[in-house]
Design an enzyme around this catalytic site. Structure first.
Site, PDB file in Angstrom:
ATOM      1  N   HIS A 161       0.852  -1.187   0.000  1.00  9.14           N
ATOM      2  CA  HIS A 161       0.000   0.000   0.000  1.00  9.14           C
ATOM      3  C   HIS A 161       0.889   1.238   0.000  1.00  9.14           C
ATOM      4  CE1 HIS A 161      -4.005  -1.885   1.001  1.00  9.14           C
ATOM      5  NE2 HIS A 161      -3.180  -2.884   1.282  1.00  9.14           N
ATOM      6  N   HIS A 194      -5.793 -11.133   6.848  1.00  5.98           N
ATOM      7  CA  HIS A 194      -4.670 -11.996   6.425  1.00  5.98           C
ATOM      8  C   HIS A 194      -3.681 -12.252   7.573  1.00  5.98           C
ATOM      9  CE1 HIS A 194      -2.870  -8.074   5.628  1.00  5.98           C
ATOM     10  NE2 HIS A 194      -3.421  -7.945   4.448  1.00  5.98           N
ATOM     11  N   ARG A 245       8.861  -4.920  25.635  1.00  7.06           N
ATOM     12  CA  ARG A 245       8.602  -3.536  26.005  1.00  7.06           C
ATOM     13  C   ARG A 245       9.328  -3.341  27.323  1.00  7.06           C
ATOM     14  NH1 ARG A 245       2.561  -1.759  25.634  1.00  7.06           N
ATOM     15  NH2 ARG A 245       2.344  -3.213  27.371  1.00  7.06           N
ATOM     16  N   ASP A 266      -1.910 -20.423   0.770  1.00  5.76           N
ATOM     17  CA  ASP A 266      -1.279 -20.879  -0.468  1.00  5.76           C
ATOM     18  C   ASP A 266       0.070 -21.542  -0.230  1.00  5.76           C
ATOM     19  OD1 ASP A 266       0.206 -18.656   0.226  1.00  5.76           O
ATOM     20  OD2 ASP A 266      -0.133 -17.553  -1.643  1.00  5.76           O
ATOM     21  N   ASP A 321      -7.076 -13.077  -1.257  1.00  8.44           N
ATOM     22  CA  ASP A 321      -6.392 -11.785  -1.346  1.00  8.44           C
ATOM     23  C   ASP A 321      -5.777 -11.625  -2.737  1.00  8.44           C
ATOM     24  OD1 ASP A 321      -5.424  -9.298  -0.629  1.00  8.44           O
ATOM     25  OD2 ASP A 321      -3.791 -10.045   0.618  1.00  8.44           O
TER      26      ASP A 321
END
Length: 387
Positions: A141, A215, A226, A251, A277
């Site tokens: 993205h 996903h 942390r 897959d 996806d």
């Protein structure tokens, strides 16, 4: 029409039988031969599997076409391709983009549902994936368009709320909890993903209505330190929370066999939803290029990669490959794997009254396939669109 001599895949068992289709619905199921009525055709499946049609909640494209093109031509190509792989219903999925481009896609999906291609998978609506992500987990993205949710923007999407099936959001973002709560209250499925959340931030998302993981394993935080202490991330939270449904791309490439087996052991057959996806690389040959949104991709080793080869860019799979993958790599039975691609997503999307199982009165959305996973027929509302 009668579909005879099949191995019927029910949600909890496999049984030899026969099925009648009438007026787009399942009209009869029997373990005994069904005699054709005058004028009624019959298809002898010769012992092939017959399952409910697959339901894919997360799909971007196929054959160079992408959901963000927002055209009926692109949607038709995508839906026809995936019908050939046994998918009878799907949610066209967006990517991170401007509000205007997302609205354009939502409008096009809404329009397409009113006049769909009768030979392609039915479009249930749109899954909004992006832009409300962590910049630490962008995937394929555009990172410069990733942003925190602002009510004045996402309220515009609700003009098409009847066409929105799902939204993916990183629950740790400022403003995310208000978005999650509002969407959940409207019956829109909220899924955590592309997230760098700590345990308590994931828990807050759940408390406000997040009931799914996008996903699983891909683009999500996992356990880390942390200070002096080891703290869970979104991954461990969704694995441990029984009410969270985990999407997975089975897959064998996006998620390794060991991780698939871990998911299966943690969530069981009712806690997983199989997705492809798939993007524009689906159906292409090795080395062919495609685009997902405005990101360039290439088909390499049976997956989609960004053009530089540094990140996954969705998958190239059809759902039949994913169903077989959950059996071959994840350790599920075929009955369980089919349930993950049919009844589980139907329940998540609240359409189980009419889809997702072989049951009298439900839509005659069906797929037949051989032992080696070759799809031989796909029926949508009783019409054979693939043979």
């Amino acid at each position: 029409m009668i579909l005879a001599n099949a191995r019927l895949i029910f949600p909890d068992r496999l049984a030899h039988g026969h099925l009648r289709v009438a007026d787009g619905k399942i009209a009869a199921i029997s373990d005994r031969e069904i005699a054709p009525e005058p004028g009624e055709s019959a298809v002898d499946l010769h012992g092939q599997f017959l399952a409910p049609g697959f339901i894919d909640m997360h799909i971007h494209g196929a054959l160079h076409r992408d959901s963000m093109e927002a055209t009926a031509e692109a949607f038709s190509t995508i839906c026809r391709h995936h019908a050939r792989h046994g998918t009878t219903s799907l949610a066209l999925t967006t990517v991170t983009a401007t509000a205007e481009d997302i609205l354009r896609a939502l409008r096009a999906v809404d329009d397409y549902r009113k006049a769909p291609d009768p030979n392609g998978a039915q479009v249930l609506g749109a899954h909004i994936e992006g832009p409300y992500f962590s910049k630490e987990k962008p995937g394929a993205h555009r990172i410069e368009l990733i942003r925190a949710p602002k009510r004045e923007e996402w309220e515009r999407f609700l003009e098409y709320r009847g066409a929105i099936t799902q939204i993916t959001v990183a629950p740790e973002l400022p403003g995310a909890l208000e978005l999650i709560e509002t969407m959940a209250s409207l019956g829109i499925r909220v899924s955590g993903g592309h997230s760098d959340a700590w345990d308590e931030e994931a828990a807050a998302g759940f408390a406000h209505g997040m009931r799914q993981a996008t996903h699983t394993f891909n683009c999500m935080s996992s356990a880390r330190r942390r200070g002096a202490f080891r703290v869970a991330g979104l991954l461990e939270f969704v694995l441990s929370e029984p009410e969270i449904l985990c999407e997975v791309i089975a897959d064998g490439r996006h998620v390794s066999p060991t991780l698939l087996r871990m998911l299966y052991q943690a969530k069981g057959p009712d806690g997983i939803a199989l997705i492809t996806d798939a993007a524009g690389g689906a159906g292409l040959e090795e080395g062919e290029t495609f685009r997902i949104g405005e990101i360039d991709g290439v088909v390499r080793d049976q997956v989609g990669l960004t053009a530089d080869g540094r990140a996954l860019a969705s998958s190239t799979a059809g759902m039949m490959r994913i169903v077989r993958g959950m059996v071959d790599f994840g350790g599920a039975s075929l009955v369980e794997s089919v349930r993950m691609a049919t009844l589980n997503p139907a329940r998540a999307l609240r359409i189980e009254a009419r889809k997702g199982a072989l049951e009298f009165g439900k839509d005659a959305d069906l797929v037949s396939f051989t032992d080696d996973g070759e799809v031989t027929h796909t029926f949508i509302a009783g019409r054979n669109v693939v043979n």
